[in-house]
Design an enzyme around this catalytic site. Structure first.
Site, PDB file in Angstrom:
ATOM      1  N   CYS A 120      55.377  -1.376   6.781  1.00  0.00           N
ATOM      2  CA  CYS A 120      55.353  -1.837   5.403  1.00  0.00           C
ATOM      3  C   CYS A 120      54.329  -2.947   5.222  1.00  0.00           C
ATOM      4  O   CYS A 120      53.919  -3.603   6.171  1.00  0.00           O
ATOM      5  CB  CYS A 120      56.731  -2.340   4.987  1.00  0.00           C
ATOM      6  SG  CYS A 120      58.051  -1.137   5.217  1.00  0.00           S
ATOM      7  N   ARG A 151      48.568   0.686   7.837  1.00  0.00           N
ATOM      8  CA  ARG A 151      49.844   0.412   8.483  1.00  0.00           C
ATOM      9  C   ARG A 151      50.819   1.575   8.337  1.00  0.00           C
ATOM     10  O   ARG A 151      51.793   1.655   9.077  1.00  0.00           O
ATOM     11  CB  ARG A 151      50.459  -0.865   7.900  1.00  0.00           C
ATOM     12  CG  ARG A 151      49.608  -2.085   8.124  1.00  0.00           C
ATOM     13  CD  ARG A 151      50.033  -3.233   7.237  1.00  0.00           C
ATOM     14  NE  ARG A 151      51.349  -3.734   7.569  1.00  0.00           N
ATOM     15  CZ  ARG A 151      51.598  -4.663   8.468  1.00  0.00           C
ATOM     16  NH1 ARG A 151      50.591  -5.211   9.133  1.00  0.00           N
ATOM     17  NH2 ARG A 151      52.813  -5.084   8.702  1.00  0.00           N
ATOM     18  N   TRP A 187      57.413   2.084   4.199  1.00  0.00           N
ATOM     19  CA  TRP A 187      57.660   3.221   5.083  1.00  0.00           C
ATOM     20  C   TRP A 187      59.166   3.367   5.204  1.00  0.00           C
ATOM     21  O   TRP A 187      59.851   2.455   5.611  1.00  0.00           O
ATOM     22  CB  TRP A 187      57.026   3.001   6.456  1.00  0.00           C
ATOM     23  CG  TRP A 187      57.156   4.197   7.344  1.00  0.00           C
ATOM     24  CD1 TRP A 187      58.129   4.441   8.267  1.00  0.00           C
ATOM     25  CD2 TRP A 187      56.302   5.339   7.357  1.00  0.00           C
ATOM     26  NE1 TRP A 187      57.924   5.644   8.868  1.00  0.00           N
ATOM     27  CE2 TRP A 187      56.816   6.230   8.328  1.00  0.00           C
ATOM     28  CE3 TRP A 187      55.153   5.690   6.640  1.00  0.00           C
ATOM     29  CZ2 TRP A 187      56.208   7.453   8.610  1.00  0.00           C
ATOM     30  CZ3 TRP A 187      54.559   6.904   6.923  1.00  0.00           C
ATOM     31  CH2 TRP A 187      55.085   7.775   7.900  1.00  0.00           C
ATOM     32  N   ASN A 192      59.815  -6.607   4.420  1.00  0.00           N
ATOM     33  CA  ASN A 192      59.489  -5.828   5.614  1.00  0.00           C
ATOM     34  C   ASN A 192      60.572  -6.067   6.652  1.00  0.00           C
ATOM     35  O   ASN A 192      61.078  -7.184   6.773  1.00  0.00           O
ATOM     36  CB  ASN A 192      58.153  -6.263   6.210  1.00  0.00           C
ATOM     37  CG  ASN A 192      56.971  -5.865   5.352  1.00  0.00           C
ATOM     38  OD1 ASN A 192      57.109  -5.172   4.357  1.00  0.00           O
ATOM     39  ND2 ASN A 192      55.796  -6.331   5.741  1.00  0.00           N
ATOM     40  N   GLY A 193      60.883  -5.051   7.440  1.00  0.00           N
ATOM     41  CA  GLY A 193      61.852  -5.216   8.509  1.00  0.00           C
ATOM     42  C   GLY A 193      63.136  -4.458   8.233  1.00  0.00           C
ATOM     43  O   GLY A 193      63.190  -3.582   7.368  1.00  0.00           O
ATOM     44  N   GLU A 208      42.198   7.313  32.917  1.00  0.00           N
ATOM     45  CA  GLU A 208      41.591   6.787  31.692  1.00  0.00           C
ATOM     46  C   GLU A 208      40.322   5.994  32.001  1.00  0.00           C
ATOM     47  O   GLU A 208      39.325   6.105  31.280  1.00  0.00           O
ATOM     48  CB  GLU A 208      42.609   5.918  30.950  1.00  0.00           C
ATOM     49  CG  GLU A 208      42.095   5.240  29.692  1.00  0.00           C
ATOM     50  CD  GLU A 208      41.656   6.204  28.604  1.00  0.00           C
ATOM     51  OE1 GLU A 208      40.976   5.745  27.663  1.00  0.00           O
ATOM     52  OE2 GLU A 208      41.966   7.409  28.686  1.00  0.00           O
ATOM     53  N   LYS A 266      36.605   6.935  30.508  1.00  0.00           N
ATOM     54  CA  LYS A 266      35.751   6.019  29.755  1.00  0.00           C
ATOM     55  C   LYS A 266      34.355   5.941  30.376  1.00  0.00           C
ATOM     56  O   LYS A 266      33.350   5.950  29.668  1.00  0.00           O
ATOM     57  CB  LYS A 266      36.377   4.616  29.707  1.00  0.00           C
ATOM     58  CG  LYS A 266      37.545   4.486  28.777  1.00  0.00           C
ATOM     59  CD  LYS A 266      37.107   4.645  27.326  1.00  0.00           C
ATOM     60  CE  LYS A 266      38.281   5.068  26.452  1.00  0.00           C
ATOM     61  NZ  LYS A 266      38.694   6.453  26.591  1.00  0.00           N
ATOM     62  N   GLU A 293      32.494   9.227  29.721  1.00  0.00           N
ATOM     63  CA  GLU A 293      32.224   9.445  28.298  1.00  0.00           C
ATOM     64  C   GLU A 293      30.961   8.733  27.825  1.00  0.00           C
ATOM     65  O   GLU A 293      30.160   9.308  27.089  1.00  0.00           O
ATOM     66  CB  GLU A 293      33.388   8.918  27.449  1.00  0.00           C
ATOM     67  CG  GLU A 293      34.545   9.866  27.251  1.00  0.00           C
ATOM     68  CD  GLU A 293      35.594   9.265  26.338  1.00  0.00           C
ATOM     69  OE1 GLU A 293      36.002   9.953  25.387  1.00  0.00           O
ATOM     70  OE2 GLU A 293      36.010   8.105  26.559  1.00  0.00           O
ATOM     71  N   HIS A 310      43.780  14.494  50.769  1.00  0.00           N
ATOM     72  CA  HIS A 310      43.857  15.908  50.389  1.00  0.00           C
ATOM     73  C   HIS A 310      42.573  16.374  49.707  1.00  0.00           C
ATOM     74  O   HIS A 310      42.595  17.333  48.929  1.00  0.00           O
ATOM     75  CB  HIS A 310      45.064  16.140  49.479  1.00  0.00           C
ATOM     76  CG  HIS A 310      46.367  15.901  50.172  1.00  0.00           C
ATOM     77  ND1 HIS A 310      47.040  16.878  50.874  1.00  0.00           N
ATOM     78  CD2 HIS A 310      47.108  14.775  50.303  1.00  0.00           C
ATOM     79  CE1 HIS A 310      48.150  16.373  51.383  1.00  0.00           C
ATOM     80  NE2 HIS A 310      48.214  15.088  51.053  1.00  0.00           N
ATOM     81  N   LYS A 361      34.555  11.795  17.259  1.00  0.00           N
ATOM     82  CA  LYS A 361      35.712  10.912  17.244  1.00  0.00           C
ATOM     83  C   LYS A 361      37.009  11.698  17.094  1.00  0.00           C
ATOM     84  O   LYS A 361      37.989  11.439  17.764  1.00  0.00           O
ATOM     85  CB  LYS A 361      35.575   9.893  16.106  1.00  0.00           C
ATOM     86  CG  LYS A 361      36.725   8.881  16.046  1.00  0.00           C
ATOM     87  CD  LYS A 361      36.770   8.038  17.314  1.00  0.00           C
ATOM     88  CE  LYS A 361      37.905   7.040  17.304  1.00  0.00           C
ATOM     89  NZ  LYS A 361      38.063   6.363  18.597  1.00  0.00           N
TER      90      LYS A 361
END
Length: 607
Positions: free
Chosen positions: A2, A27, A74, A98-99, A481, A485, A488, A504, A602
């Site tokens: 929110c 958000r 939300w 919010n919350g 990862e 990177k 990429e 192995h 992207k």
């Protein structure tokens, strides 16, 4: 999730309220509304859907005023609808929130017995009626808000205005952020400074429990005990436009350095000191998660690596079987669905073709529910999923994902802890894990201070054609990862391996020309990893080790960089940061197009 905007000024502020909401769209939300104090009292406009829908409604039914509040919601308590959209009203006052108010049901019953009529399904309306009751008893707005907050259990950021005190806004926070913006002859409140950047660069970040009373020409701040206090004023260095590079050479570097804030945004309003808050995955999520007995994660690329980390967390913390698969493979299988399986998709854009196809296939099978972790609120993945957690990374322009990955890991950590919480995880272990998450933004900032050392280290990779990344447990996916990177954006062939697999096959590649990067947190597998590193050293391999500061003296390696000490949940997020920086600096030194590497896009929206 929110978003809140509040303004007290001496001019019509309706356009700025709408612009503030627009800035908070990243958000995630499903309805929007605003309330203005006019000559006839508090008037409001609310619309299910997007800020554009609210803007169109405002164009057809113009409202003008000098003091007002606005909100993007939300849905948690109550379905997305105009009736459930904020602001909520009671008598002469209006509230945005919010919350989650955990004791809303008991308060609702009490207020209904006192004669208050409810027009929504939300927990927020309880706040409005509670404050209104105190005002009817003779309290001023600030005192009424303070008294009401003594009854609220949970996390909240609240902003209130009342026709009884024209031009006054009162805001308070507990477990959810609220920032005060200072202007010339006008002042502001918001859940996020991005909503206020066109209006001011001077902000006060309210402390836990603070209550602020503002008029167009005055601001007073009170602490949780009701004592008037002063808080430091900070000048923001954020750009008005989140998609500008600002002082950074590349978007990727900017987004790496945005990770402390992005992680904080992902966590805000979703955890307290000892628990994950209810409803953070949607209004129906808690009942679903209580009966989940298996988890199936599906994603692509970097998001798949996040899912692999989550597999370890979910099985370790919640004791629930978990599988993580690449979407482009999963969608062409005929998977056997175990009873009470939660189907989880992960995507930065929410438009990844294979992940969407897997989700659509899953809708035809008897999964308990389909949960999406995503960064784009209007995406197909979000619209087509039953449950959603927005990662709140903000715009990510660089093709090589950085802050989106970190926020995905945060969201998955919340899922693992929520599942564990429903199954009675040891309270101390839960509190320790949450404290680990809460400390993450600060520890990421510390880790980013390694940037100069990593830039120097990168010079040793410029002429290399291959690299090997090693990790164990949750850090095997981090090795994957890190390798992704590097390949990429620098075009160096790199592979991530579980360190125990060296003998192995990969050990055959190790020689003096092969850099080997090891991720060495202080965990139960550290001694095993040390043995694997000795295998590399014995073959003449060049070791580069990123380690927890607590184990530095136990390592015998040529190049060692120490990271801040952290726990089992934070470690994968933290150890990923230097690998991002390493890839970035190697790519810069090699002269590649960092933000738009060749052959890549992207968002992969075609198969």
């Amino acid at each position: 999730m929110c978003g809140i905007v509040g303004i007290s000024a001496q001019r019509d502020i309706s356009g700025d309220l709408l612009a503030g909401l627009k800035a908070l769209e990243y958000r995630g939300y499903d309805s929007a509304g605003l309330a203005l104090l006019t000559a006839t009292g508090v008037e409001r406009l609310r619309a299910r859907g997007k800020v554009a829908d609210l803007r169109a409604l405002h164009a057809s039914r113009p409202l003008a005023g000098h003091c007002g509040i606005a909100h993007t919601r939300w849905a948690t308590h109550g379905r997305p609808s105009e009736a459930n959209a904020h602001p909520h009203v009671s008598g002469a006052l209006s509230v945005v929130h919010n919350g989650i108010i955990e004791n809303h049901a008991a308060l609702r019953a009490e207020l209904e017995a006192a004669g208050f009529a409810f027009s929504s399904e939300t927990d927020t309306e309880v706040i409005a009626h509670l404050i209104e009751r105190h005002q009817r008893e003779g309290l001023g707005l600030r005192e009424a808000v303070h008294a009401a907050c003594q009854r609220l259990h949970g996390a909240y950021a609240i902003v209130v205005m009342s026709a009884r005190e024209p031009g006054v806004l009162v805001g308070t926070r507990r477990g959810s952020p609220l920032v005060l913006g200072l202007g010339e002859g006008e002042h502001y409140l918001a859940s996020d400074i991005h909503a206020l950047l066109p209006l001011t660069r001077r902000f006060v970040y309210l402390a836990e429990g603070d209550l602020v009373e503002l008029r167009h020409d005055a601001v007073r701040i009170f602490d949780a005990e009701g004592c008037e206090v002063e808080r430091p004023v900070k000048a923001s260095a954020f750009s008005l436009d989140a998609v500008e590079r600002g002082e950074f050479r590349h978007y990727m570097l900017k987004e790496i350095h945005e990770q402390p804030q992005a992680v904080a945004d992902t966590l805000e309003g979703r955890i307290l000191a000892d628990r994950v808050l209810p409803g953070i995955f949607g209004s129906e999520a808690d009942a679903v998660l209580e009966r989940v007995r298996n988890v199936q994660i599906v994603a692509c690329g970097t998001s798949f690596h996040a899912g692999l980390v989550a597999r370890y967390w979910i099985e370790s913390l919640a004791g629930i079987p978990c599988q993580a698969e690449i979407a482009s493979e999963f969608r062409y299988r005929n998977p056997v669905v175990v009873d009470d399986t939660l189907f989880v998709t992960i995507s930065q854009s929410g438009e990844t073709a294979d992940t969407l196809a897997a989700l659509r296939m899953a809708r035809e099978r008897p999964y308990a529910a389909r949960l999406a972790l995503c960064n784009v609120p209007e995406s197909s993945l979000v619209r087509e999923s039953d449950l959603v957690l927005m990662t709140r990374a903000g715009p990510e322009i660089g093709v090589a994902s950085t802050k989106a990955f970190s926020t995905q890991l945060c969201g998955l950590a919340l899922l693992a802890l929520q599942l564990a919480q429903t199954r009675g995880i040891d309270r101390q272990r839960l509190a320790t894990a949450i404290a680990d998450l809460q400390a993450l933004p600060g520890r990421i900032r510390e880790t980013l201070e390694l940037d100069p050392a990593i830039r120097e280290l990168a010079e040793q990779f410029v002429d290399k054609q291959h690299a090997l990344f090693l990790g164990r447990g949750t850090h095997y996916p981090i090795a994957l990862e890190g390798a992704l990177k590097l390949k990429e954006i620098s075009y160096i062939h790199a592979e991530g391996y579980p360190a125990g697999e060296l003998k192995h096959g990969p050990l055959a590649l190790v020689d003096e020309g092969m850099p080997v990067i090891a991720v060495a947190p202080n965990d139960a597998l550290l001694d095993k990893l040390k043995a694997n590193m000795e295998e590399v050293r014995a073959r003449g391999g060049r070791l580069y080790v990123f380690c927890d500061t607590r184990v530095r003296h136990g390592l015998d390696a040529g190049h060692v960089l120490e990271l801040p000490a952290c726990g089992e949940i934070a470690a994968p997020l933290l150890f990923n940061i230097p690998l991002q920086l390493l890839a970035y600096h190697v790519a810069v030194l090699r002269g590649t197009d960092v933000d738009q590497p060749r052959n890549l896009a992207k968002s992969v929206t075609v198969e």
